[in-house]
Scaffold this motif. Structure first.
Motif, PDB file in Angstrom:
ATOM      1  N   GLU A  27       0.831  -1.198   0.000  1.00 36.30           N
ATOM      2  CA  GLU A  27       0.000   0.000   0.000  1.00 36.30           C
ATOM      3  C   GLU A  27       0.872   1.257   0.000  1.00 36.30           C
ATOM      4  O   GLU A  27       0.556   2.244  -0.675  1.00 36.30           O
ATOM      5  CB  GLU A  27      -0.923   0.003   1.219  1.00 36.30           C
ATOM      6  N   PHE A  28       1.970   1.208   0.761  1.00 38.12           N
ATOM      7  CA  PHE A  28       2.877   2.355   0.793  1.00 38.12           C
ATOM      8  C   PHE A  28       3.525   2.566  -0.570  1.00 38.12           C
ATOM      9  O   PHE A  28       3.703   3.710  -1.016  1.00 38.12           O
ATOM     10  CB  PHE A  28       3.952   2.140   1.859  1.00 38.12           C
ATOM     11  N   TYR A  29       3.852   1.460  -1.241  1.00 39.67           N
ATOM     12  CA  TYR A  29       4.449   1.545  -2.586  1.00 39.67           C
ATOM     13  C   TYR A  29       3.483   2.205  -3.569  1.00 39.67           C
ATOM     14  O   TYR A  29       3.860   3.100  -4.334  1.00 39.67           O
ATOM     15  CB  TYR A  29       4.831   0.143  -3.048  1.00 39.67           C
ATOM     16  N   LYS A  30       2.220   1.770  -3.539  1.00 35.58           N
ATOM     17  CA  LYS A  30       1.243   2.360  -4.462  1.00 35.58           C
ATOM     18  C   LYS A  30       1.021   3.832  -4.158  1.00 35.58           C
ATOM     19  O   LYS A  30       0.941   4.665  -5.086  1.00 35.58           O
ATOM     20  CB  LYS A  30      -0.077   1.582  -4.369  1.00 35.58           C
ATOM     21  N   LEU A  31       0.922   4.180  -2.862  1.00 34.84           N
ATOM     22  CA  LEU A  31       0.715   5.581  -2.483  1.00 34.84           C
ATOM     23  C   LEU A  31       1.909   6.432  -2.857  1.00 34.84           C
ATOM     24  O   LEU A  31       1.748   7.541  -3.406  1.00 34.84           O
ATOM     25  CB  LEU A  31       0.450   5.649  -0.974  1.00 34.84           C
ATOM     26  N   ASN A  32       3.102   5.934  -2.597  1.00 33.83           N
ATOM     27  CA  ASN A  32       4.317   6.694  -2.898  1.00 33.83           C
ATOM     28  C   ASN A  32       4.487   6.891  -4.405  1.00 33.83           C
ATOM     29  O   ASN A  32       4.877   7.980  -4.867  1.00 33.83           O
ATOM     30  CB  ASN A  32       5.520   5.953  -2.319  1.00 33.83           C
ATOM     31  N   LYS A  33       4.186   5.849  -5.167  1.00 34.08           N
ATOM     32  CA  LYS A  33       4.298   5.957  -6.621  1.00 34.08           C
ATOM     33  C   LYS A  33       3.266   6.947  -7.171  1.00 34.08           C
ATOM     34  O   LYS A  33       3.573   7.752  -8.066  1.00 34.08           O
ATOM     35  CB  LYS A  33       4.102   4.584  -7.260  1.00 34.08           C
ATOM     36  N   HIS A  34       2.056   6.884  -6.614  1.00 32.84           N
ATOM     37  CA  HIS A  34       1.014   7.804  -7.060  1.00 32.84           C
ATOM     38  C   HIS A  34       1.409   9.255  -6.779  1.00 32.84           C
ATOM     39  O   HIS A  34       1.213  10.146  -7.626  1.00 32.84           O
ATOM     40  CB  HIS A  34      -0.295   7.457  -6.354  1.00 32.84           C
ATOM     41  N   ARG A  35       1.969   9.508  -5.616  1.00 36.35           N
ATOM     42  CA  ARG A  35       2.406  10.863  -5.283  1.00 36.35           C
ATOM     43  C   ARG A  35       3.551  11.321  -6.181  1.00 36.35           C
ATOM     44  O   ARG A  35       3.605  12.472  -6.606  1.00 36.35           O
ATOM     45  CB  ARG A  35       2.840  10.922  -3.819  1.00 36.35           C
ATOM     46  N   TYR A  36       4.467  10.401  -6.477  1.00 31.57           N
ATOM     47  CA  TYR A  36       5.586  10.746  -7.344  1.00 31.57           C
ATOM     48  C   TYR A  36       5.083  11.143  -8.732  1.00 31.57           C
ATOM     49  O   TYR A  36       5.534  12.140  -9.320  1.00 31.57           O
ATOM     50  CB  TYR A  36       6.538   9.558  -7.434  1.00 31.57           C
ATOM     51  N   ILE A  37       4.147  10.361  -9.261  1.00 29.68           N
ATOM     52  CA  ILE A  37       3.599  10.670 -10.582  1.00 29.68           C
ATOM     53  C   ILE A  37       2.860  12.006 -10.565  1.00 29.68           C
ATOM     54  O   ILE A  37       2.981  12.819 -11.494  1.00 29.68           O
ATOM     55  CB  ILE A  37       2.679   9.526 -11.043  1.00 29.68           C
ATOM     56  N   ASP A  38       2.091  12.257  -9.495  1.00 29.99           N
ATOM     57  CA  ASP A  38       1.375  13.533  -9.385  1.00 29.99           C
ATOM     58  C   ASP A  38       2.340  14.705  -9.341  1.00 29.99           C
ATOM     59  O   ASP A  38       2.082  15.773  -9.940  1.00 29.99           O
ATOM     60  CB  ASP A  38       0.487  13.543  -8.135  1.00 29.99           C
ATOM     61  N   ASN A  39       3.440  14.528  -8.621  1.00 25.38           N
ATOM     62  CA  ASN A  39       4.406  15.638  -8.502  1.00 25.38           C
ATOM     63  C   ASN A  39       5.074  15.957  -9.835  1.00 25.38           C
ATOM     64  O   ASN A  39       5.212  17.125 -10.214  1.00 25.38           O
ATOM     65  CB  ASN A  39       5.467  15.282  -7.457  1.00 25.38           C
ATOM     66  N   ILE A  40       5.481  14.915 -10.563  1.00 27.95           N
ATOM     67  CA  ILE A  40       6.167  15.196 -11.824  1.00 27.95           C
ATOM     68  C   ILE A  40       5.172  15.591 -12.918  1.00 27.95           C
ATOM     69  O   ILE A  40       5.536  16.260 -13.895  1.00 27.95           O
ATOM     70  CB  ILE A  40       7.031  13.997 -12.276  1.00 27.95           C
ATOM     71  N   PHE A  41       3.904  15.164 -12.750  1.00 21.93           N
ATOM     72  CA  PHE A  41       2.912  15.549 -13.749  1.00 21.93           C
ATOM     73  C   PHE A  41       2.602  17.049 -13.691  1.00 21.93           C
ATOM     74  O   PHE A  41       2.090  17.627 -14.651  1.00 21.93           O
ATOM     75  CB  PHE A  41       1.623  14.745 -13.535  1.00 21.93           C
ATOM     76  N   SER A  42       2.926  17.662 -12.552  1.00 19.86           N
ATOM     77  CA  SER A  42       2.686  19.114 -12.432  1.00 19.86           C
ATOM     78  C   SER A  42       3.503  19.904 -13.447  1.00 19.86           C
ATOM     79  O   SER A  42       3.202  21.075 -13.715  1.00 19.86           O
ATOM     80  CB  SER A  42       3.014  19.584 -11.014  1.00 19.86           C
ATOM     81  N   LYS A  43       4.526  19.280 -14.028  1.00 15.79           N
ATOM     82  CA  LYS A  43       5.326  19.975 -15.034  1.00 15.79           C
ATOM     83  C   LYS A  43       4.544  20.235 -16.315  1.00 15.79           C
ATOM     84  O   LYS A  43       4.971  21.021 -17.158  1.00 15.79           O
ATOM     85  CB  LYS A  43       6.578  19.165 -15.365  1.00 15.79           C
ATOM     86  N   HIS A  44       3.413  19.535 -16.444  1.00 13.02           N
ATOM     87  CA  HIS A  44       2.656  19.726 -17.688  1.00 13.02           C
ATOM     88  C   HIS A  44       2.161  21.170 -17.814  1.00 13.02           C
ATOM     89  O   HIS A  44       1.911  21.656 -18.921  1.00 13.02           O
ATOM     90  CB  HIS A  44       1.468  18.771 -17.730  1.00 13.02           C
ATOM     91  N   GLU A  45       1.998  21.828 -16.678  1.00 11.83           N
ATOM     92  CA  GLU A  45       1.535  23.219 -16.732  1.00 11.83           C
ATOM     93  C   GLU A  45       2.549  24.106 -17.458  1.00 11.83           C
ATOM     94  O   GLU A  45       2.181  24.962 -18.281  1.00 11.83           O
ATOM     95  CB  GLU A  45       1.287  23.743 -15.317  1.00 11.83           C
ATOM     96  N   THR A  46       3.817  23.883 -17.161  1.00 16.15           N
ATOM     97  CA  THR A  46       4.869  24.660 -17.850  1.00 16.15           C
ATOM     98  C   THR A  46       4.901  24.328 -19.331  1.00 16.15           C
ATOM     99  O   THR A  46       4.981  25.222 -20.202  1.00 16.15           O
ATOM    100  CB  THR A  46       6.237  24.345 -17.215  1.00 16.15           C
ATOM    101  N   ILE A  47       4.803  23.037 -19.630  1.00 19.46           N
ATOM    102  CA  ILE A  47       4.834  22.625 -21.038  1.00 19.46           C
ATOM    103  C   ILE A  47       3.621  23.168 -21.788  1.00 19.46           C
ATOM    104  O   ILE A  47       3.726  23.679 -22.922  1.00 19.46           O
ATOM    105  CB  ILE A  47       4.887  21.093 -21.125  1.00 19.46           C
ATOM    106  N   THR A  48       2.467  23.072 -21.143  1.00 14.87           N
ATOM    107  CA  THR A  48       1.240  23.563 -21.785  1.00 14.87           C
ATOM    108  C   THR A  48       1.320  25.060 -22.039  1.00 14.87           C
ATOM    109  O   THR A  48       0.895  25.546 -23.101  1.00 14.87           O
ATOM    110  CB  THR A  48       0.027  23.251 -20.896  1.00 14.87           C
ATOM    111  N   GLN A  49       1.852  25.807 -21.083  1.00 13.88           N
ATOM    112  CA  GLN A  49       1.970  27.259 -21.246  1.00 13.88           C
ATOM    113  C   GLN A  49       2.874  27.615 -22.417  1.00 13.88           C
ATOM    114  O   GLN A  49       2.561  28.479 -23.237  1.00 13.88           O
ATOM    115  CB  GLN A  49       2.528  27.869 -19.944  1.00 13.88           C
ATOM    116  N   ILE A  50       4.022  26.902 -22.527  1.00 16.20           N
ATOM    117  CA  ILE A  50       4.952  27.187 -23.633  1.00 16.20           C
ATOM    118  C   ILE A  50       4.317  26.817 -24.963  1.00 16.20           C
ATOM    119  O   ILE A  50       4.400  27.570 -25.954  1.00 16.20           O
ATOM    120  CB  ILE A  50       6.269  26.406 -23.422  1.00 16.20           C
ATOM    121  N   TYR A  51       3.649  25.652 -24.999  1.00 22.62           N
ATOM    122  CA  TYR A  51       3.035  25.213 -26.246  1.00 22.62           C
ATOM    123  C   TYR A  51       1.863  26.117 -26.636  1.00 22.62           C
ATOM    124  O   TYR A  51       1.648  26.397 -27.825  1.00 22.62           O
ATOM    125  CB  TYR A  51       2.559  23.764 -26.101  1.00 22.62           C
ATOM    126  N   ARG A  52       1.115  26.632 -25.671  1.00 23.78           N
ATOM    127  CA  ARG A  52      -0.005  27.530 -25.952  1.00 23.78           C
ATOM    128  C   ARG A  52       0.504  28.848 -26.559  1.00 23.78           C
ATOM    129  O   ARG A  52      -0.048  29.347 -27.543  1.00 23.78           O
ATOM    130  CB  ARG A  52      -0.777  27.812 -24.663  1.00 23.78           C
TER     131      ARG A  52
END
Length: 431
Positions: A27-52
């Protein structure tokens, strides 16, 4: 199962602990992995802004690549490579949203502002240990590789998990190691109970099991001392009794009248029989092992008992399987059968005993009244139902003792005017 209750309890605790720790880490592995993905996915905002901004201002692709390179993003332009990544990559996360663009338009009435709503989808992908962002819009799409990011690594978590499991397993093995003396002690106690009186419980150490073992060793020595004293006492007293009995028997021959000689011969004969029965009881109760047990035919044992009793076979009927065999101490078992034959002849109304085998159990039948007391009353020592009979009340007690040493018990039933004594199997007996 009951023999290994402690081991099974420890094993159950070990399994439950391992399963619990594994579930927690999973359970800790799934939670930790989910948080890691959420944190790095936040970079999409920068990419989206540049692409827009690139789409709104219609800048060149070179400028787009330069703006993305500042954040260590690389645009994958090769179509073939894009198709491979999009087809084979693992989708970590997706997000759909709308972008509203405002454009100034001219018509007959003049200038006006028109809002254009466009649907966007951004996906975070993982392929060959690399992270990609794929942006898809109605007017185009782009695949971007993030050089600064690496996929989620579970090695540190796995290392921690394996370390904890190893510690628990070592603890389990240490507990089993501490239980080994207890298992050996149980086996020794079982051997001691089977008659191995020379086995030693003594052990080195100062833990609780060692203390119990040493106390058992002390108890064993005391029991052996008591048994040796008892055996020596019984043998000495029987030896000392035989001498005056023999002298008394000889002295009776010097009496003048026949009546007196017969009376004293009967007294000394009864005393000699009592000493002989005591010797048999001492031998039965001191049986320590089964070394003297041999496989004999049942018909031979019965014939030996009849010869021992020096009886006329005309008063005895035998109906047993001649091929039946028993593992017995021949002398003691023939004594038990002899006593049952004597008992049947004494108390039967027709002086006849029938020996038969029913369901592989030896039975002695004789006509007469049903015994007036429960069987347990008659197998107690010095119990006599008829005081006039020439008996000390040790016959059935001796039979019961011999049968118990052979894993059997004496049973009784009254059927059609006949007393039936049975050598039944003791279900609780263990070899």
């Amino acid at each position: 199962m009951k023999k290994h209750a402690v081991f099974l309890t420890v094993l159950f605790a070990y399994i439950v602990t391992i399963v619990s720790v594994s579930a927690v880490f999973w359970e800790f592995y799934k939670l930790n992995k989910h948080r890691y993905i959420d944190n790095i996915f936040s970079k999409h905002e920068t990419i989206t802004q540049i692409y827009r901004e690139h789409q709104q201002k219609q800048t060149s692709n070179i400028l787009l690549e330069a703006n993305l390179a500042v954040y260590k993003f690389i645009v994958k332009k090769e179509k073939h490579q894009q198709l491979i990544v999009l087809k084979r990559a693992k989708v970590l996360k997706q997000k759909d949203f709308q972008r509203v663009d405002e454009a100034v338009m001219l018509n007959k009435k003049g200038l006006y502002t028109q809002k254009i709503v466009r649907d966007f989808r951004i996906s975070m992908l993982e392929w060959h240990k690399k992270i990609y962002f794929y942006i898809k819009s109605p007017i185009g799409s782009v695949l971007i590789e993030d050089e600064a990011l690496k996929p989620y690594s579970y090695f540190s978590l796995a290392y921690t998990y394996l370390t904890i499991v190893l510690i628990i397993s070592i603890s389990f093995l240490l507990i089993l190691q501490r239980l080994r003396p207890l298992i050996r002690l149980r086996r020794k106690i079982a051997r001691f109970g089977d008659g191995d009186l020379d086995i030693s419980f003594k052990t080195s150490g100062s833990d609780e099991i060692a203390l119990v073992s040493n106390e058992l060793e002390s108890t064993r020595e005391k029991i052996n001392t008591i048994l040796e004293s008892r055996t020596l006492f019984l043998r000495n007293i029987m030896h000392e009794l035989k001498t005056p009995i023999a002298k008394g028997t000889i002295a009776t021959q010097m009496l003048k009248t026949t009546k007196e000689r017969d009376r004293f011969c009967s007294i000394f004969g009864r005393l000699e029989s009592l000493v002989a029965e005591f010797a048999l009881i001492e031998e039965v109760t001191s049986i320590a092992n089964k070394d003297d047990f041999k496989e004999c035919r049942l018909v031979d044992i019965v014939d030996g008992a009849i010869d021992m009793a020096m009886l006329d076979k005309s008063g005895i009927s035998i109906e047993i399987d001649e091929s039946a065999k028993l593992l017995v101490n021949y002398r003691l078992y023939t004594t038990a059968i002899k006593n049952m034959i004597d008992n049947g002849l004494k108390y039967s109304i027709d002086s006849h005993v029938k020996i038969i085998s029913i369901n592989n159990e030896l039975c002695f039948e004789s006509k007469g009244k049903c015994i007036s007391e429960p069987l347990q009353y008659y197998i107690e020592p010095f119990t006599k139902n008829n005081p006039s009979k020439n008996s000390f009340g040790l016959g059935l007690y001796l039979v019961d003792s011999i049968l118990k040493a052979h894993g059997k018990v004496l049973a009784h039933e009254y059927v059609n005017g006949q007393n039936r004594f049975i050598f039944a199997k003791d279900l609780s007996f263990k070899l």
